[in-house]
Design an enzyme around this catalytic site. Structure first.
Site, mmCIF file in Angstrom:
data_model
loop_
_atom_site.group_PDB
_atom_site.id
_atom_site.type_symbol
_atom_site.label_atom_id
_atom_site.label_comp_id
_atom_site.label_asym_id
_atom_site.label_seq_id
_atom_site.Cartn_x
_atom_site.Cartn_y
_atom_site.Cartn_z
ATOM 1 N N GLY A 1 53.182 95.150 32.682
ATOM 2 C CA GLY A 1 54.025 93.962 32.480
ATOM 3 C C GLY A 1 55.439 94.302 32.025
ATOM 4 O O GLY A 1 55.726 95.399 31.545
ATOM 5 N N ASP B 1 41.042 87.011 25.607
ATOM 6 C CA ASP B 1 42.336 87.685 25.752
ATOM 7 C C ASP B 1 42.325 89.041 25.065
ATOM 8 O O ASP B 1 42.373 89.127 23.836
ATOM 9 C CB ASP B 1 43.416 86.780 25.134
ATOM 10 C CG ASP B 1 44.810 87.221 25.525
ATOM 11 O OD1 ASP B 1 44.967 87.802 26.614
ATOM 12 O OD2 ASP B 1 45.743 86.984 24.739
ATOM 13 N N ARG C 1 44.231 90.419 20.374
ATOM 14 C CA ARG C 1 44.344 90.931 21.746
ATOM 15 C C ARG C 1 44.411 92.460 21.765
ATOM 16 O O ARG C 1 44.005 93.102 22.711
ATOM 17 C CB ARG C 1 45.617 90.334 22.373
ATOM 18 C CG ARG C 1 45.865 90.780 23.770
ATOM 19 C CD ARG C 1 47.114 90.106 24.339
ATOM 20 N NE ARG C 1 47.665 90.923 25.404
ATOM 21 C CZ ARG C 1 47.213 90.957 26.641
ATOM 22 N NH1 ARG C 1 46.247 90.182 27.002
ATOM 23 N NH2 ARG C 1 47.737 91.766 27.527
ATOM 24 N N CYS D 1 55.636 95.209 28.376
ATOM 25 C CA CYS D 1 54.553 96.080 27.906
ATOM 26 C C CYS D 1 55.063 97.457 27.533
ATOM 27 O O CYS D 1 55.895 98.029 28.234
ATOM 28 C CB CYS D 1 53.509 96.266 28.999
ATOM 29 S SG CYS D 1 52.806 94.732 29.547
ATOM 30 N N GLY E 1 53.476 92.580 36.093
ATOM 31 C CA GLY E 1 54.200 93.492 36.970
ATOM 32 C C GLY E 1 54.812 92.833 38.191
ATOM 33 O O GLY E 1 55.350 93.522 39.053
ATOM 34 N N GLY F 1 54.062 86.369 33.609
ATOM 35 C CA GLY F 1 54.721 86.011 32.365
ATOM 36 C C GLY F 1 56.222 85.961 32.581
ATOM 37 O O GLY F 1 56.842 84.899 32.589
ATOM 38 N N MET G 1 52.899 90.022 23.704
ATOM 39 C CA MET G 1 51.942 89.601 22.679
ATOM 40 C C MET G 1 51.560 90.791 21.801
ATOM 41 O O MET G 1 50.978 90.621 20.736
ATOM 42 C CB MET G 1 50.701 88.983 23.340
ATOM 43 C CG MET G 1 51.023 87.746 24.147
ATOM 44 S SD MET G 1 51.765 86.449 23.170
ATOM 45 C CE MET G 1 50.306 85.668 22.525
ATOM 46 N N GLY H 1 45.041 94.765 34.991
ATOM 47 C CA GLY H 1 46.399 95.190 34.641
ATOM 48 C C GLY H 1 46.467 95.696 33.212
ATOM 49 O O GLY H 1 46.291 94.916 32.280
ATOM 50 N N TYR I 1 61.640 86.195 25.530
ATOM 51 C CA TYR I 1 60.340 86.536 26.107
ATOM 52 C C TYR I 1 59.784 87.691 25.284
ATOM 53 O O TYR I 1 60.446 88.721 25.142
ATOM 54 C CB TYR I 1 60.523 86.935 27.574
ATOM 55 C CG TYR I 1 59.235 87.327 28.276
ATOM 56 C CD1 TYR I 1 58.066 86.587 28.087
ATOM 57 C CD2 TYR I 1 59.181 88.409 29.142
ATOM 58 C CE1 TYR I 1 56.893 86.937 28.740
ATOM 59 C CE2 TYR I 1 58.009 88.762 29.796
ATOM 60 C CZ TYR I 1 56.868 88.025 29.589
ATOM 61 O OH TYR I 1 55.697 88.361 30.213
ATOM 62 N N ARG I 2 58.605 87.516 24.711
ATOM 63 C CA ARG I 2 58.093 88.614 23.884
ATOM 64 C C ARG I 2 56.670 88.994 24.276
ATOM 65 O O ARG I 2 55.857 88.142 24.654
ATOM 66 C CB ARG I 2 58.149 88.254 22.407
ATOM 67 C CG ARG I 2 57.180 87.202 21.953
ATOM 68 C CD ARG I 2 57.317 86.970 20.456
ATOM 69 N NE ARG I 2 56.332 86.036 19.950
ATOM 70 C CZ ARG I 2 56.322 85.559 18.718
ATOM 71 N NH1 ARG I 2 57.274 85.894 17.867
ATOM 72 N NH2 ARG I 2 55.378 84.739 18.320
HETATM 73 P P1 XMP Z 1 54.694 90.119 33.395
HETATM 74 O O1 XMP Z 1 55.125 91.391 34.074
HETATM 75 O O2 XMP Z 1 54.431 89.017 34.353
HETATM 76 O O3 XMP Z 1 53.315 90.457 32.678
HETATM 77 O O4 XMP Z 1 55.659 89.721 32.349
HETATM 78 C C1 XMP Z 1 52.582 89.513 31.960
HETATM 79 C C2 XMP Z 1 51.347 90.167 31.395
HETATM 80 O O5 XMP Z 1 51.693 91.225 30.487
HETATM 81 C C3 XMP Z 1 50.622 91.418 29.569
HETATM 82 N N1 XMP Z 1 51.196 91.483 28.228
HETATM 83 C C4 XMP Z 1 51.351 92.625 27.542
HETATM 84 N N2 XMP Z 1 50.971 93.880 27.823
HETATM 85 N N3 XMP Z 1 51.913 94.609 25.789
HETATM 86 C C5 XMP Z 1 51.257 94.882 26.940
HETATM 87 O O6 XMP Z 1 50.922 96.047 27.187
HETATM 88 C C6 XMP Z 1 52.310 93.359 25.435
HETATM 89 O O7 XMP Z 1 52.917 93.158 24.391
HETATM 90 C C7 XMP Z 1 52.010 92.331 26.346
HETATM 91 N N4 XMP Z 1 52.225 90.995 26.320
HETATM 92 C C8 XMP Z 1 51.705 90.508 27.491
HETATM 93 C C9 XMP Z 1 49.661 90.258 29.740
HETATM 94 O O8 XMP Z 1 48.546 90.725 30.450
HETATM 95 C C10 XMP Z 1 50.480 89.271 30.551
HETATM 96 O O9 XMP Z 1 49.700 88.387 31.316
#
Ligand code: XMP
Length: 507
Positions: free
Chosen positions: A325, A269, A441, A328, A368, A399, A428, A321, A425-426
């Site tokens: 997200g 990850d 990560r 993000c 996304g 997510g 990471m 990606g 929802y936070r």
């Molecule tokens: P969605 O859009 O489905 O995206 O909520 C989930 C993906 O977002 C990534 N992810 C992050 N990317 N900062 C980032 O730039 C973060 O804090 C973060 N948390 C998760 C990760 O790839 C996830 O699967």
């Protein structure tokens, strides 16, 4: 190959900037569409949906849901201890199995309270009773749900209420099946027949010396019928992957113990792949060749080329990606990352170019996928999922879309500002999440680097109820989209999708 309109070539575009043009006349029904795809080079799954290894998205309940639906859940690792993640693995693996091997057993002096403790942790009440409460000694009785359901005395010994082997106290006969007819043949049908005929909850499988070797349960039988697409291993247990740290030293123990616990693969990850992660993939493949390895994240043809040319034999899929997200902030904070639809297209094209030399490498479109809901209307819009697949991704990782379900970790709460139920929802990469292992990560080695840049936010998403209602709607939506375009499966979609720009950004 799918056709990408010239106006999108060499442009940065999001799912919202493109549409899929239907130009065939379908002659089949929606439910004939087959969504079978590849999560990794060697692992086919029947639904192209993956839940993200985030601590507000995938614990064991989500992993179970996703696997039952034919997708897969990646268990997050943002726990203080490895054991806590492995406990989640254990729950997924114990959830459904033709034969529950190494079942929980208790001794005659254990109590009704002990049965309730097992039920609280694992959700079942049926327990074989052995002479000393371990699998090493003979079975002397059995306690089923009916035996404890109305018991108020939690300290009552199980010897008082169990169905004993000898049929003492005028009790019912203890029914078992022999391992030779069932387990040794890896054939659950004999056991299932007995369960159905005698209306049992659970059937213990014993050897000639009356040692318990496995259980077969009625609830597993029913789950089997209800979830025909489920993603299962050779033992008929649900499959799951675990996320591991993106530093070799930190990930070694987790990989080894994950392997021992029966996980099916790992996701290294990392917000962006570093060279060190190729070493982790190599370490994993050399020591645990049965585990599938997912590397990521990447967003360009160049990054895909580096991974494939340097480590294709150690890597089974790539996550695409960087920063698209919902939570993000990477693109704003660091000025890096790109539009997700372009990233998926470019990465897939590069993997295809290299396929002749290095073989097949599936891409996971990560992040996304949006759904818009105003006042909780219109909550399932699987259009983005189909777009990601049309661009060539084999699966889609999510997510945001799943974080509001009952199966994500955490409780729903009422949000007085928006007047609706929500779940937290936070990201990471939020400072809060990076207090634990998630720091890896983002390239931090837990105790070093005191300055941390937040690459994610903490927010809330609308509560969306049970995933057992929600995910089937997503799946039906993806199938319907393929049907409307005249494609019977994902391969056909990827071979002939007609991808064009839309003049207005999708609202
Ligand atoms: P969605 O859009 O489905 O995206 O909520 C989930 C993906 O977002 C990534 N992810 C992050 N990317 N900062 C980032 O730039 C973060 O804090 C973060 N948390 C998760 C990760 O790839 C996830 O699967």
């Amino acid at each position: 190959m799918a056709r990408l309109h010239a106006d999108l070539l060499d442009k940065e575009f999001w799912y919202g900037d493109m549409t899929l043009i239907p130009n065939r006349l379908p002659d089949f029904e929606r439910d004939e569409v087959d969504l079978t795809t590849f999560l990794t080079k060697r692992m086919a799954i029947k639904t192209p949906l993956v839940s993200s290894p985030m601590d507000t998205v995938t614990g064991s309940d989500m992993a179970i849901l996703m696997a039952l639906m034919g997708g897969i859940g990646i268990l997050h690792y943002n726990f203080p201890k490895i054991d806590e993640q492995l406990e989640e693995v254990h729950k997924v693996k114990k959830f459904e199995a033709a034969f529950v091997k190494s079942p929980m057993v208790l001794g005659p002096n254990n109590t009704v309270g002990d049965v309730y403790s097992i039920a609280k942790k694992y959700g079942f009440y049926s327990v074989p009773i052995t002479e000393d409460g371990t699998l090493k000694t003979k079975m002397i009785g059995f306690v089923a749900h009916r035996d404890v359901r109305y018991q108020e005395n939690m300290s009552l010994s199980l010897k008082e209420i169990m169905t004993p082997k000898s049929g003492e106290h005028g009790s019912q006969e203890l029914i078992t099946a022999n391992r030779k007819d069932t387990l040794d043949k890896n054939d659950v049908r004999v056991a299932n027949k007995i369960i159905r005929k005698l209306c049992l909850d659970t059937l213990p499988i014993v050897d000639d010396d009356f040692h318990v070797v496995a259980l077969v349960t009625d609830s597993d039988l029913q789950k089997d019928m209800r979830f025909p697409l489920a993603t299962k291993d050779d033992n008929k247990q649900l499959k799951t992957f675990i996320a591991v740290e993106s530093r070799l030293e930190a990930s070694r123990e987790r990989i080894g113990r994950g392997n021992d616990a029966g996980v099916d693969g790992i996701v290294v990850d990392a917000s962006i792949v570093f060279k060190e992660q190729l070493e982790i993939a190599k370490y994993c493949k050399c020591n645990f060749p049965d585990l599938d390895v997912v590397l990521g994240n990447v967003d360009s043809a160049e990054m895909v080329r580096s991974i494939i040319s340097e480590a294709s034999e150690y890597c089974d899929a790539i996550r695409v990606g960087i920063g698209p997200g919902y939570v993000c902030k990477t693109q704003q904070e660091l000025g890096t990352g790109r539009a997700q639809a372009s990233a998926v297209w470019d990465c897939v094209q590069e993997a295809k170019r290299l396929e002749g030399e290095y073989g097949f490498m599936p891409m996971i479109a990560d992040g996304g996928i949006k759904i818009h809901d105003m006042a909780n209307r219109d909550v399932t819009k699987p259009g983005d999922i189909t777009k990601a697949l049309a661009l060539g991704a084999k699966t889609v990782m999510m997510g945001n879309l799943l974080a509001g379900l009952d199966e994500s970790p955490g409780e729903k709460e009422f949000d007085y500002e928006t007047n609706r139920m929500v779940k937290r929802y936070r990201g990471m990469g939020s400072l809060e999440a990076m207090e634990h292992r998630a720091a890896f990560r983002y390239g931090y080695d837990q105790n070093r680097e005191p300055i941390r840049i937040a690459e994610g936010i903490v927010t809330a998403v609308p509560y969306r109820g049970s995933g057992y209602d929600f995910v089937p709607q997503l799946i039906a939506g993806v199938k319907q989209s393929l049907q409307k375009q005249g494609f019977r499966n994902i391969l056909e979609l990827q071979a002939s999708a007609d991808i064009r720009p839309i003049s207005r950004r999708e609202k």
